[in-house]
Design a protein around this motif. Structure first.
Motif, short mmCIF file in Angstrom:
data_model
loop_
_atom_site.label_atom_id
_atom_site.label_comp_id
_atom_site.label_asym_id
_atom_site.label_seq_id
_atom_site.Cartn_x
_atom_site.Cartn_y
_atom_site.Cartn_z
N HIS A 30 0.10 -9.29 -7.11
CA HIS A 30 0.81 -8.01 -7.10
C HIS A 30 1.97 -7.94 -8.08
CE1 HIS A 30 -1.21 -6.03 -3.76
NE2 HIS A 30 -1.22 -7.18 -3.14
N CYS A 31 2.55 -9.07 -8.41
CA CYS A 31 3.75 -9.03 -9.24
C CYS A 31 3.79 -10.23 -10.16
CB CYS A 31 5.00 -8.97 -8.35
SG CYS A 31 6.46 -8.33 -9.19
N LEU A 32 4.75 -10.22 -11.04
CA LEU A 32 5.00 -11.33 -11.94
C LEU A 32 6.32 -11.95 -11.50
CD1 LEU A 32 4.13 -9.32 -15.16
CD2 LEU A 32 2.71 -11.11 -14.13
N TYR B 29 7.50 -1.65 -2.22
CA TYR B 29 8.38 -0.83 -3.03
C TYR B 29 9.77 -1.44 -2.95
CZ TYR B 29 4.89 2.67 -3.88
OH TYR B 29 3.77 3.30 -4.33
N TRP B 30 10.42 -1.53 -4.10
CA TRP B 30 11.64 -2.33 -4.16
C TRP B 30 12.72 -1.84 -3.20
CZ3 TRP B 30 10.25 -6.63 -5.82
CH2 TRP B 30 9.41 -6.79 -6.91
N GLN B 31 12.75 -0.53 -2.93
CA GLN B 31 13.80 -0.04 -2.04
C GLN B 31 13.64 -0.59 -0.62
OE1 GLN B 31 11.52 1.75 -3.69
NE2 GLN B 31 11.24 3.81 -2.87
N ALA C 107 14.11 -10.70 -10.57
CA ALA C 107 15.11 -9.76 -11.10
C ALA C 107 15.21 -8.51 -10.23
CB ALA C 107 14.74 -9.37 -12.53
N ALA C 108 14.07 -7.96 -9.84
CA ALA C 108 14.09 -6.72 -9.04
C ALA C 108 14.65 -6.99 -7.64
CB ALA C 108 12.69 -6.14 -8.95
N THR D 34 18.34 -7.33 -7.77
CA THR D 34 18.95 -6.01 -8.00
C THR D 34 19.05 -5.23 -6.69
OG1 THR D 34 18.08 -5.93 -10.25
CG2 THR D 34 18.68 -3.83 -9.25
N MET D 35 18.01 -5.29 -5.89
CA MET D 35 18.01 -4.52 -4.65
C MET D 35 18.92 -5.13 -3.59
SD MET D 35 16.45 -2.05 -5.74
CE MET D 35 16.65 -1.01 -4.30
N ALA E 179 9.74 -10.91 -12.88
CA ALA E 179 10.08 -9.53 -12.53
C ALA E 179 10.51 -9.43 -11.08
CB ALA E 179 8.88 -8.61 -12.79
N SER F 24 0.85 -1.18 0.00
CA SER F 24 0.00 0.00 0.00
C SER F 24 0.89 1.23 0.00
CB SER F 24 -0.91 0.01 1.22
OG SER F 24 -1.85 1.07 1.11
N ARG F 25 0.25 2.37 -0.17
CA ARG F 25 1.01 3.63 -0.21
C ARG F 25 0.22 4.68 0.54
NH1 ARG F 25 3.36 6.19 -5.77
NH2 ARG F 25 2.66 8.32 -5.43
N PRO F 26 0.78 5.29 1.59
CA PRO F 26 2.12 5.05 2.11
C PRO F 26 2.18 3.74 2.90
CG PRO F 26 1.00 6.65 3.48
CD PRO F 26 0.08 6.36 2.32
#
Lengths: 252, 248
Positions: free
Chosen positions: B211-213, B186-188, B219-220, B223-224, B216, B160-162
């Motif tokens: 929420h995601c694939l 969020y990826w961070q 990979a994400a 990366t993080m 992806a 959710s956001r925030p």
């Protein structure tokens, strides 16, 4: 060519803003060639310094940053029109963004926004809407009136109803019926981006990160991975930069 | 080896064939799966039974996670059945569906006690989308009441956001029985979680298909972790080693 269609920069570190140098470093790490850059709404709301900051950044990195304007109708319609003219004609920005969520206005408010949009349309530039709001101010249905009133005007539907607002399906349905709407898949769950590609077409979906709210490196890697898994090379090329290059007439 | 700790089969939307396809495309070797609960909860047990049959047929790549609704009568019996009859390795609770607050001990005590009795970890949604029910302050009270119960915070305050991920990380620092599952964030926040609790208490999950694939997410997430200067050993722990321990 990979182009990130949603990056914010800001001269105000206290707002959590990032510098163009931070963006360029992320682009280099992520393998992103160019980034569409607009301001991050300043806490103090005045836009002049932030817009000049975008301009200066683009002049410093002309091959990497693609500058985009931003107006807030709360500052006055006449003022916004003059700011539009400056962004589009004097600064040669690629278009104007309106963010009804952060700047708290409804896309329904034709008295406020139509004169601004008319300016963008007349200059044959791009219009960008933030589409994703906890209220009802930026629901995709509100962009329909504008897309139909200015059918030659191309509109970036930034976040495509996401940003934790669950309007993604509505945005996809709306874009399917309006070929001048283009969906920027930033701050939205990837399954909806894939659904948009399947439903609206890869030629109407754009990669975006929403940096600094989401890290460009991770989104670029995520997009690359799911596009490779589920889409063709041609669709990948379109989404990752081809579409935006075409819209901005970059000639690449 | 990679293990995805957050996958949900959804009848009519995401089935086992799609799951196996995604695992292959993503290089995921193992998945902890549950099934979306039915609208009519009297059908929950038959659905979980089907899930267990699928898992048993593919024990080389799947592990089962039984869905728990604390509002249902006989939840303790159900949990024992999950362990003893169905062979599930964890329990999944989603306050977004059942609306149960994590510190509502009139409903949570039977779940926690049964989970401890059968030695199953509890994978609980902790998300700002269910703002009050899973708030970090309520999560902390659950962890304090049951310090022996391993609790995995699914979405670790995100989705959710925030979000309230930072508060969840603070809770994790003082409660060793909390693990973080970084799906739908969020990826961070993956980097932040790694820095907050280290490589030993962070799990990879994709939140496929909601929420995601999966490709992806892999990979994400990687990366993080690299952005956090994680070593290959750390990456292995997050993608596999920690899950192997919690689902053992």
């Amino acid at each position: 060519m990979i182009i990130d269609a949603d990056v914010h920069i800001s001269p105000y570190p206290s707002d959590g803003g990032i510098t163009p140098e931070t963006v360029i470093a992320s682009m280099d790490r992520a393998g992103v060639d160019k980034a569409l850059c607009w301001l991050q709404p300043p806490y103090i709301r005045q836009l002049e310094d932030a817009i000049r900051y975008v301009r200066t950044a683009a002049m410093r990195y002309p091959d990497r940053l693609l500058p985009f304007g931003w107006v807030d109708p709360h500052l006055g319609v006449d003022y916004c029109i003059s700011l539009c003219d400056r962004c589009l004609c004097e600064y040669n920005f690629y278009g104007i963004k309106l963010n009804g969520a952060q700047n708290e206005f409804s896309l329904d408010n034709s008295d406020w926004i139509d004169p601004i949009i008319e300016r963008v349309a007349r200059a044959k530039k791009l219009l960008a809407f933030h589409i994703g709001d906890e209220g009802n101010r930026t629901h995709p249905s509100k962009a329909v009136r504008i897309a139909e009133k200015w059918p030659e005007l191309n509109i970036l539907m930034v976040h495509m109803g996401g940003a934790a607002c669950n309007m993604e399906d509505a945005c996809i349905e709306t874009a399917k019926d309006h070929p001048n709407m283009y969906l920027v898949g930033s701050s939205v769950d990837y399954p909806y981006v894939l659904k948009a590609i399947r439903t609206v077409g890869a030629d109407h979906v754009l990669f975006g990160s929403d940096m600094p709210f989401s890290p460009m490196e991770a989104d670029a890697a995520g997009y690359a991975a799911f596009l490779k898994a589920y889409c063709t090379a041609e669709e990948t090329q379109q989404v990752m930069g081809g579409n935006l290059a075409r819209l901005l007439q970059l000639g690449v | 080896m990679k293990m995805d700790c957050d996958v949900t089969l959804i009848p009519g939307r995401y089935d086992q064939d799609e799951l196996f396809r995604d695992m292959e495309l993503s290089g995921v070797d193992f998945a902890a799966i549950t099934a979306e609960p039915p609208v009519y909860l009297n059908q929950l047990d038959s659905q979980m039974k089907k899930l267990s049959q699928l898992v048993h047929a593919h024990e080389d790549c799947l592990t089962g996670v039984g869905y728990v609704d604390p509002r249902l009568n006989r939840v303790k019996e159900q949990i024992h059945r999950y362990r003893e009859d169905y062979g599930f390795r964890a329990l999944r609770m989603d306050s977004g569906r059942c609306g149960v607050r994590l510190d509502d001990f009139s409903l949570m005590a039977p779940v926690a006690e049964a989970a401890l009795a059968v030695k199953l970890p509890l994978l609980a949604t902790v998300s700002a989308a269910t703002f009050d029910a899973t708030h970090p302050s309520r999560l902390a009270r659950l962890l304090e009441a049951y310090p022996q119960l391993p609790v995995v915070a699914v979405h670790m305050g995100g989705a959710s956001r925030p979000d309230y991920c930072a508060d969840v990380f603070e809770v994790a620092k003082t409660h060793g029985n909390l693990l973080l599952l970084g799906s739908a964030v969020y990826w961070q926040r993956v980097t932040a979680a790694f820095c907050a609790v280290g490589p030993g208490r962070l799990l990879f999950g994709s939140a496929t298909p909601t929420h995601c694939l999966m490709p992806a997410a892999v990979a994400a997430f990687r990366t993080m972790l690299q952005a956090a200067d994680a070593s290959e050993e750390d990456v292995h722990a997050v993608f596999c080693g920690n899950a192997q321990k919690i689902f053992a």
